[in-house]
Scaffold this motif. Structure first.
Motif, PDB file in Angstrom:
ATOM      1  N   PRO A  40     -12.344  -4.924  39.751  1.00  0.00           N
ATOM      2  CA  PRO A  40     -12.901  -4.520  40.715  1.00  0.00           C
ATOM      3  C   PRO A  40     -13.949  -4.634  41.337  1.00  0.00           C
ATOM      4  O   PRO A  40     -14.641  -5.352  42.005  1.00  0.00           O
ATOM      5  CB  PRO A  40     -12.913  -2.839  41.277  1.00  0.00           C
ATOM      6  N   GLU A  41     -14.814  -5.297  40.100  1.00  0.00           N
ATOM      7  CA  GLU A  41     -16.212  -5.524  40.407  1.00  0.00           C
ATOM      8  C   GLU A  41     -16.551  -7.378  40.088  1.00  0.00           C
ATOM      9  O   GLU A  41     -17.946  -7.677  40.072  1.00  0.00           O
ATOM     10  CB  GLU A  41     -17.248  -4.467  39.523  1.00  0.00           C
ATOM     11  N   ILE A  42     -16.089  -7.854  39.995  1.00  0.00           N
ATOM     12  CA  ILE A  42     -15.700  -9.085  40.035  1.00  0.00           C
ATOM     13  C   ILE A  42     -16.469  -9.506  40.841  1.00  0.00           C
ATOM     14  O   ILE A  42     -17.064 -10.881  40.721  1.00  0.00           O
ATOM     15  CB  ILE A  42     -14.291  -9.606  39.805  1.00  0.00           C
ATOM     16  N   LEU A  43     -16.451  -9.413  42.424  1.00  0.00           N
ATOM     17  CA  LEU A  43     -17.109  -9.805  43.426  1.00  0.00           C
ATOM     18  C   LEU A  43     -18.613 -10.380  43.161  1.00  0.00           C
ATOM     19  O   LEU A  43     -19.441 -10.686  43.693  1.00  0.00           O
ATOM     20  CB  LEU A  43     -17.099  -9.501  44.560  1.00  0.00           C
ATOM     21  N   SER A  44     -19.703  -9.364  41.699  1.00  0.00           N
ATOM     22  CA  SER A  44     -20.633  -9.147  42.102  1.00  0.00           C
ATOM     23  C   SER A  44     -21.254 -10.825  40.684  1.00  0.00           C
ATOM     24  O   SER A  44     -22.461 -10.478  40.086  1.00  0.00           O
ATOM     25  CB  SER A  44     -20.837  -7.621  41.377  1.00  0.00           C
ATOM     26  N   TYR A  45     -20.346 -11.329  40.442  1.00  0.00           N
ATOM     27  CA  TYR A  45     -20.117 -11.663  39.232  1.00  0.00           C
ATOM     28  C   TYR A  45     -19.960 -13.793  39.703  1.00  0.00           C
ATOM     29  O   TYR A  45     -19.226 -13.287  40.728  1.00  0.00           O
ATOM     30  CB  TYR A  45     -19.388 -12.500  38.075  1.00  0.00           C
ATOM     31  N   THR A  46     -20.360 -15.311  39.521  1.00  0.00           N
ATOM     32  CA  THR A  46     -20.914 -15.911  39.744  1.00  0.00           C
ATOM     33  C   THR A  46     -20.278 -17.212  38.463  1.00  0.00           C
ATOM     34  O   THR A  46     -20.322 -16.650  36.857  1.00  0.00           O
ATOM     35  CB  THR A  46     -20.866 -16.529  40.742  1.00  0.00           C
ATOM     36  N   GLY A  47     -19.763 -18.129  39.047  1.00  0.00           N
ATOM     37  CA  GLY A  47     -20.088 -19.287  37.477  1.00  0.00           C
ATOM     38  C   GLY A  47     -18.949 -18.938  36.976  1.00  0.00           C
ATOM     39  O   GLY A  47     -17.648 -18.039  37.162  1.00  0.00           O
ATOM     40  N   ILE A  48     -19.474 -19.205  35.401  1.00  0.00           N
ATOM     41  CA  ILE A  48     -19.002 -18.926  34.287  1.00  0.00           C
ATOM     42  C   ILE A  48     -18.889 -17.410  33.707  1.00  0.00           C
ATOM     43  O   ILE A  48     -17.603 -17.396  33.257  1.00  0.00           O
ATOM     44  CB  ILE A  48     -20.152 -19.706  32.617  1.00  0.00           C
ATOM     45  N   LYS A  49     -19.360 -16.878  34.012  1.00  0.00           N
ATOM     46  CA  LYS A  49     -19.314 -15.419  33.855  1.00  0.00           C
ATOM     47  C   LYS A  49     -18.295 -15.061  35.112  1.00  0.00           C
ATOM     48  O   LYS A  49     -17.094 -14.261  33.863  1.00  0.00           O
ATOM     49  CB  LYS A  49     -20.404 -14.494  34.574  1.00  0.00           C
ATOM     50  N   LEU A  55       9.263 -17.664  49.423  1.00  0.00           N
ATOM     51  CA  LEU A  55      10.559 -17.236  48.281  1.00  0.00           C
ATOM     52  C   LEU A  55      10.404 -16.004  48.667  1.00  0.00           C
ATOM     53  O   LEU A  55      11.641 -15.478  48.592  1.00  0.00           O
ATOM     54  CB  LEU A  55       9.473 -17.459  47.234  1.00  0.00           C
ATOM     55  N   GLN A  56      10.131 -14.620  49.129  1.00  0.00           N
ATOM     56  CA  GLN A  56      10.853 -13.733  49.633  1.00  0.00           C
ATOM     57  C   GLN A  56      12.133 -14.078  50.717  1.00  0.00           C
ATOM     58  O   GLN A  56      12.451 -13.341  50.360  1.00  0.00           O
ATOM     59  CB  GLN A  56       9.739 -12.882  50.246  1.00  0.00           C
ATOM     60  N   GLY A  57      11.676 -14.720  51.703  1.00  0.00           N
ATOM     61  CA  GLY A  57      12.981 -14.724  52.455  1.00  0.00           C
ATOM     62  C   GLY A  57      14.254 -15.581  51.470  1.00  0.00           C
ATOM     63  O   GLY A  57      15.339 -15.030  52.595  1.00  0.00           O
ATOM     64  N   LEU A  58      13.994 -15.749  50.824  1.00  0.00           N
ATOM     65  CA  LEU A  58      14.525 -16.195  49.126  1.00  0.00           C
ATOM     66  C   LEU A  58      15.158 -15.090  48.893  1.00  0.00           C
ATOM     67  O   LEU A  58      16.074 -15.635  48.209  1.00  0.00           O
ATOM     68  CB  LEU A  58      14.607 -18.258  48.935  1.00  0.00           C
ATOM     69  N   GLY A  59      15.083 -13.747  48.609  1.00  0.00           N
ATOM     70  CA  GLY A  59      15.340 -13.148  47.914  1.00  0.00           C
ATOM     71  C   GLY A  59      14.511 -12.667  46.560  1.00  0.00           C
ATOM     72  O   GLY A  59      15.343 -11.830  46.058  1.00  0.00           O
ATOM     73  N   TRP A  60      13.588 -13.774  46.782  1.00  0.00           N
ATOM     74  CA  TRP A  60      12.719 -13.198  45.626  1.00  0.00           C
ATOM     75  C   TRP A  60      11.889 -11.767  45.603  1.00  0.00           C
ATOM     76  O   TRP A  60      12.005 -11.310  47.450  1.00  0.00           O
ATOM     77  CB  TRP A  60      11.647 -13.968  45.627  1.00  0.00           C
ATOM     78  N   LEU A  61      11.749 -10.788  44.200  1.00  0.00           N
ATOM     79  CA  LEU A  61      10.224  -9.771  45.174  1.00  0.00           C
ATOM     80  C   LEU A  61       8.815 -10.319  44.261  1.00  0.00           C
ATOM     81  O   LEU A  61       8.681 -10.520  43.401  1.00  0.00           O
ATOM     82  CB  LEU A  61      11.047  -8.553  44.452  1.00  0.00           C
ATOM     83  N   CYS A  62       8.407 -10.673  45.714  1.00  0.00           N
ATOM     84  CA  CYS A  62       7.046 -11.361  45.326  1.00  0.00           C
ATOM     85  C   CYS A  62       5.389 -10.547  45.290  1.00  0.00           C
ATOM     86  O   CYS A  62       6.031  -9.870  46.067  1.00  0.00           O
ATOM     87  CB  CYS A  62       7.001 -12.705  46.082  1.00  0.00           C
ATOM     88  N   LYS A  63       4.731 -10.469  43.884  1.00  0.00           N
ATOM     89  CA  LYS A  63       3.694  -9.532  44.539  1.00  0.00           C
ATOM     90  C   LYS A  63       2.444 -10.487  43.761  1.00  0.00           C
ATOM     91  O   LYS A  63       2.266 -11.706  43.361  1.00  0.00           O
ATOM     92  CB  LYS A  63       3.152  -8.672  42.966  1.00  0.00           C
ATOM     93  N   LEU A  64       1.418 -10.473  45.424  1.00  0.00           N
ATOM     94  CA  LEU A  64      -0.049 -11.045  44.859  1.00  0.00           C
ATOM     95  C   LEU A  64      -1.014 -10.492  44.672  1.00  0.00           C
ATOM     96  O   LEU A  64      -0.886  -9.328  45.075  1.00  0.00           O
ATOM     97  CB  LEU A  64       0.221 -12.305  46.211  1.00  0.00           C
ATOM     98  N   LEU A  65      -0.914 -11.110  43.201  1.00  0.00           N
ATOM     99  CA  LEU A  65      -2.730 -10.160  42.642  1.00  0.00           C
ATOM    100  C   LEU A  65      -3.671 -10.495  42.919  1.00  0.00           C
ATOM    101  O   LEU A  65      -3.975 -12.306  42.644  1.00  0.00           O
ATOM    102  CB  LEU A  65      -2.055 -10.403  40.664  1.00  0.00           C
ATOM    103  N   SER A  66      -4.903  -9.874  43.793  1.00  0.00           N
ATOM    104  CA  SER A  66      -6.153 -11.060  43.683  1.00  0.00           C
ATOM    105  C   SER A  66      -6.371  -9.913  42.898  1.00  0.00           C
ATOM    106  O   SER A  66      -6.670  -9.085  41.946  1.00  0.00           O
ATOM    107  CB  SER A  66      -6.803  -9.107  45.017  1.00  0.00           C
ATOM    108  N   PRO A  67      -8.170 -10.975  42.229  1.00  0.00           N
ATOM    109  CA  PRO A  67      -8.567 -10.348  40.943  1.00  0.00           C
ATOM    110  C   PRO A  67      -9.431  -8.684  41.410  1.00  0.00           C
ATOM    111  O   PRO A  67      -9.526  -8.488  40.402  1.00  0.00           O
ATOM    112  CB  PRO A  67     -10.000 -11.900  41.207  1.00  0.00           C
ATOM    113  N   THR A  68      -9.597  -8.219  42.675  1.00  0.00           N
ATOM    114  CA  THR A  68     -10.106  -7.496  42.533  1.00  0.00           C
ATOM    115  C   THR A  68      -8.735  -5.663  41.988  1.00  0.00           C
ATOM    116  O   THR A  68      -9.219  -5.006  42.432  1.00  0.00           O
ATOM    117  CB  THR A  68     -10.421  -7.349  44.102  1.00  0.00           C
ATOM    118  N   ASP A  69      -7.276  -6.594  42.045  1.00  0.00           N
ATOM    119  CA  ASP A  69      -7.192  -6.001  41.694  1.00  0.00           C
ATOM    120  C   ASP A  69      -6.503  -5.468  40.467  1.00  0.00           C
ATOM    121  O   ASP A  69      -6.592  -3.940  39.722  1.00  0.00           O
ATOM    122  CB  ASP A  69      -5.193  -6.255  42.427  1.00  0.00           C
ATOM    123  N   ILE A  70      -7.708  -6.527  39.638  1.00  0.00           N
ATOM    124  CA  ILE A  70      -7.505  -6.107  38.110  1.00  0.00           C
ATOM    125  C   ILE A  70      -9.282  -6.405  37.811  1.00  0.00           C
ATOM    126  O   ILE A  70      -9.383  -5.663  36.832  1.00  0.00           O
ATOM    127  CB  ILE A  70      -6.949  -7.526  37.534  1.00  0.00           C
TER     128      ILE A  70
END
Length: 387
Positions: free
Chosen positions: A45-54, A28-43
């Motif tokens: 940071p402690e999410i990797l300490s959770y699993t499943g439903i939590k 998409l960036q090659g087509l001229g879009w400005l793209c951002k890929l948002l990781s869960p740790t960006d919003i």
């Protein structure tokens, strides 16, 4: 145009769900879009300490909060179809909200995943069957809320669209956009010869777990080995299990036939497939089936179960009903016994894979999003109170 791609898992090119977003973003960036890929740790940071439903609940809440503050900065928000079960009015109406399905959770009701074939798992399933059923129902509930409130739903196979329409979603709200292979990786796959290898070698690309057919592999290997004594098997991608754990599924007399490659870089895959003849894909449920496409790109015809995903790439003669172990084995044996037929199938596989390029798919995605965004903004102009 600005687009935000929200990955519910930490992005990695070795994991199918986020691999899609990484490679789509690049095109998409090659087509001229400005793209951002948002990781869960960006919003969160402690999410990797959770699993499943939590994990699901915590990520959904964090994503909601992030998008309430930032959605208006983007033209398009592309997010997983389970993780935004909130009213659309809570977010910027000038932005196109797209719910993306990498694996439609609604299918779990119609395509149950077998449990591991051992006493421990059977006991665990008996004890936890009610809570597991409740978990699936929770996924489907959140997915329906997310989908109903989205402006557009992006799915990767026709079966997903059929299932959503069956559940009352208007077909015009659904875009069926498959996945592809990037130009750089295509060049690596193109070095693989379409001539059948001398040694019969059966390949599988994917994680080794019950959803991908791990319970069925021992009998598939046994059937094919009985018909073709010198056959070998290469299982590529069982990254969540050790080689010892994977080989433990097979009888001692078959283990010498099986090579396990559980950790590899995505760029290494074409080389790992170079001397493989035929592919198997006994998955019980897919969003698309990247492993199928990658084997096809390496000139490897694939036999798969006829479940959502693989039929987007494979003809009916390369599909068998889910769980049809003997049917899958017989089709592999037939190809390996007939070198002329195998060569024709390998030529077809390479050609078929070329229909699925990220360059073309990014163009389709771009045109679809632009069209829907223009329609949305036209409606907003006519109804200023909706802004």
């Amino acid at each position: 145009m600005k687009i935000l791609l929200c990955s519910p898992i930490v992005p990695s090119k070795e994991l199918g769900m986020s691999k899609v977003l990484i490679e789509l973003s690049e095109e998409l960036q090659g087509l001229g879009w400005l793209c951002k890929l948002l990781s869960p740790t960006d919003i969160c940071p402690e999410i990797l300490s959770y699993t499943g439903i939590k994990y699901q609940q915590y990520y959904a809440e964090a994503l909601k909060n992030y998008l309430q503050q930032n959605a208006s900065k983007y033209d398009v928000i592309d997010y997983d179809h389970v993780y935004l079960p909130y009213l659309r009015e809570k977010f910027s109406n000038s932005t196109l909200f797209v719910a993306r399905s990498s694996l439609l959770v609604h299918h779990y009701e119609n395509f149950p995943i077998p449990i591991q074939n051992n006493l421990k798992e059977k006991i665990s399933n008996f004890i936890h069957r009610i809570s597991r059923k409740a978990m699936v129902q929770g996924w489907i509930r959140d997915a329906m809320l997310t989908i109903l409130e989205a402006d557009l739903i992006n799915v990767s196979n026709d079966d997903d669209q059929i299932e959503l329409v069956r559940r009352g979603i208007p077909p015009e709200k659904i875009a069926v956009v498959p996945y592809g292979i990037s130009r750089n990786r295509r060049l690596l796959f193109d070095t693989v010869s379409s001539l059948p290898p001398v040694q019969p070698n059966v390949a599988f690309v994917g994680t080794f777990d019950p959803r991908k057919g791990s319970n069925d592999f021992p009998r598939i290997v046994q059937y094919i080995s009985e018909a073709i004594p010198n056959v070998k098997f290469r299982l590529i991608g069982g990254r969540y299990k050790t080689e010892k754990e994977i080989l433990g599924h097979f009888s001692q007399r078959l283990r010498h036939k099986i090579e396990v490659i559980h950790n590899f870089d995505s760029e290494e895959l074409p080389l790992l497939l170079t001397d493989c003849s035929v592919g198997i894909f006994p998955s019980y449920l897919e969003g698309f089936g990247f492993g199928v496409l990658e084997m096809l790109a390496a000139s490897i015809p694939v036999i798969a179960y006829n479940v959502p995903g693989p039929p987007m790439m494979l003809p009916p003669e390369h599909l068998v009903p889910k769980g049809d172990i003997k049917g899958m084995s017989d089709k592999v044996i037939s190809l390996l016994h007939d070198q002329q037929k195998l060569y024709a199938a390998r030529l077809w596989a390479k050609q078929q894979s070329q229909q699925f390029s990220w360059q073309n798919i990014a163009q389709i995605t771009s045109e679809t999003y632009l069209r829907c965004l223009e329609f949305k903004r036209t409606v907003n102009k006519k109804s200023p109170q909706l802004k």
